[in-house]
Design a protein around this motif. Structure first.
Motif, PDB file in Angstrom:
ATOM      1  N   GLN A   1      46.355  37.194  56.270  1.00 18.29           N
ATOM      2  CA  GLN A   1      45.261  37.984  56.837  1.00 18.29           C
ATOM      3  C   GLN A   1      45.623  39.462  56.957  1.00 18.29           C
ATOM      4  O   GLN A   1      44.738  40.305  57.109  1.00 18.29           O
ATOM      5  CB  GLN A   1      44.877  37.408  58.200  1.00 18.29           C
ATOM      6  N   SER A   2      46.895  39.778  56.896  1.00 22.37           N
ATOM      7  CA  SER A   2      47.322  41.179  56.940  1.00 22.37           C
ATOM      8  C   SER A   2      47.330  41.827  55.565  1.00 22.37           C
ATOM      9  O   SER A   2      47.608  43.021  55.433  1.00 22.37           O
ATOM     10  CB  SER A   2      48.724  41.279  57.560  1.00 22.37           C
ATOM     11  N   GLY A   3      47.039  41.031  54.539  1.00 22.73           N
ATOM     12  CA  GLY A   3      47.004  41.547  53.175  1.00 22.73           C
ATOM     13  C   GLY A   3      48.324  41.477  52.442  1.00 22.73           C
ATOM     14  O   GLY A   3      48.434  41.961  51.312  1.00 22.73           O
ATOM     15  N   ASN A   4      49.331  40.868  53.048  1.00 21.84           N
ATOM     16  CA  ASN A   4      50.649  40.751  52.419  1.00 21.84           C
ATOM     17  C   ASN A   4      50.801  39.406  51.709  1.00 21.84           C
ATOM     18  O   ASN A   4      50.294  38.386  52.179  1.00 21.84           O
ATOM     19  CB  ASN A   4      51.752  40.886  53.477  1.00 21.84           C
ATOM     20  N   TRP A   5      51.508  39.429  50.577  1.00 18.86           N
ATOM     21  CA  TRP A   5      51.791  38.194  49.844  1.00 18.86           C
ATOM     22  C   TRP A   5      53.107  37.634  50.360  1.00 18.86           C
ATOM     23  O   TRP A   5      54.155  38.265  50.236  1.00 18.86           O
ATOM     24  CB  TRP A   5      51.864  38.460  48.347  1.00 18.86           C
ATOM     25  N   THR A   6      53.065  36.462  50.941  1.00 26.17           N
ATOM     26  CA  THR A   6      54.238  35.884  51.583  1.00 26.17           C
ATOM     27  C   THR A   6      54.104  34.373  51.684  1.00 26.17           C
ATOM     28  O   THR A   6      53.120  33.790  51.238  1.00 26.17           O
ATOM     29  CB  THR A   6      54.411  36.487  52.996  1.00 26.17           C
ATOM     30  N   TYR A   7      55.121  33.754  52.279  1.00 24.96           N
ATOM     31  CA  TYR A   7      55.085  32.322  52.580  1.00 24.96           C
ATOM     32  C   TYR A   7      54.836  32.186  54.078  1.00 24.96           C
ATOM     33  O   TYR A   7      55.784  32.323  54.876  1.00 24.96           O
ATOM     34  CB  TYR A   7      56.411  31.648  52.207  1.00 24.96           C
TER      35      TYR A   7
ATOM     36  N   VAL B   1      44.478  33.450  52.841  1.00 22.45           N
ATOM     37  CA  VAL B   1      43.110  33.883  52.550  1.00 22.45           C
ATOM     38  C   VAL B   1      42.871  34.066  51.056  1.00 22.45           C
ATOM     39  O   VAL B   1      41.725  34.083  50.598  1.00 22.45           O
ATOM     40  CB  VAL B   1      42.795  35.203  53.292  1.00 22.45           C
ATOM     41  N   ASN B   2      43.938  34.181  50.280  1.00 20.02           N
ATOM     42  CA  ASN B   2      43.818  34.391  48.839  1.00 20.02           C
ATOM     43  C   ASN B   2      45.112  33.907  48.159  1.00 20.02           C
ATOM     44  O   ASN B   2      46.197  34.163  48.671  1.00 20.02           O
ATOM     45  CB  ASN B   2      43.583  35.882  48.546  1.00 20.02           C
ATOM     46  N   PRO B   3      45.007  33.178  47.043  1.00 17.77           N
ATOM     47  CA  PRO B   3      43.815  32.709  46.337  1.00 17.77           C
ATOM     48  C   PRO B   3      43.098  31.592  47.110  1.00 17.77           C
ATOM     49  O   PRO B   3      43.730  30.869  47.868  1.00 17.77           O
ATOM     50  CB  PRO B   3      44.370  32.169  45.015  1.00 17.77           C
TER      51      PRO B   3
END
Length: 201
Positions: free
Chosen positions: A123-129, A147-149
């Protein structure tokens, strides 16, 4: 029990499983069923190629060897056909071990991936686990962290679960062939086979 006929049955079972594992691994490169915008958005475990190399390529060779054992017409050691047939069954134990290692590799990678969860945008826009120790499984509140994908959690979970199950079956089949190969090495020819096979090895 005909060791050659049984090996052929095992080989027939392993081939489609290997193909399915390769396909499942390929589908994981498309998170949520869509083309990834960046290769770094794909979970690390996908890049370990557990389904392609472990349960796929490494499994094809044992499967082909098992398929050829029933029709083995090796001249044997110094013209002794029985000796040649026993050696062929002994060599199948080595290939069964290779297949077992490949299936085990895929099984472990899949288990780690399921426990770790997918890589996604939070939700913060970061790609993580965002998940730890499988705590997201069955917890819809935690799953909202991704939230994405869209649908990445069921996508990864389903495919890695399939890889886990299929590689587990492959490991069992290879273990069976290792025992079968040992029996064929010790006992040699036979007249009736498992899986309905009849006739000599």
């Amino acid at each position: 029990m005909c060791s050659g006929g049984c090996a052929k049955c095992l080989g027939i079972s392993l081939l489609p499983l290997a193909v399915l594992c390769v396909l499942a691994n390929i589908l994981l490169f498309f998170p949520g069923g869509k083309v990834a915008e960046d290769s770094t958005h794909i979970s690390d475990e996908v890049w370990y190629f557990g389904g392609i190399l472990g349960a796929g390529v490494l499994m094809i060779f044992p499967a082909l060897v098992f398929l050829g054992l029933k029709n083995n017409d090796c001249c044997g050691c110094c013209g002794n056909k029985s000796c040649g047939e026993r050696f062929a069954m002994f060599s199948s134990i080595i290939f069964a071990a290779i297949g077992f290692v490949g299936a085990g590799y895929c099984f472990i990678i899949s288990a780690i991936a399921i426990n770790k969860g997918p890589k996604c945008q939070n939700q913060s826009g970061n790609w993580t686990y965002p998940f730890n120790n499988g705590d997201y499984l069955g917890n819809s509140t935690l799953q909202q962290e991704c939230v994405n994908p869209k649908d990445i959690i069921p996508w990864n979970l389903t495919l890695f679960l399939l890889l886990l199950l299929m590689s587990g079956v492959q490991a069992v089949l290879c273990a069976i062939q290792a025992i079968n190969g040992l029996m064929g090495t010790l006992c040699g020819r036979c007249k009736s086979g498992c899986c309905g096979g009849d006739g000599p090895v």
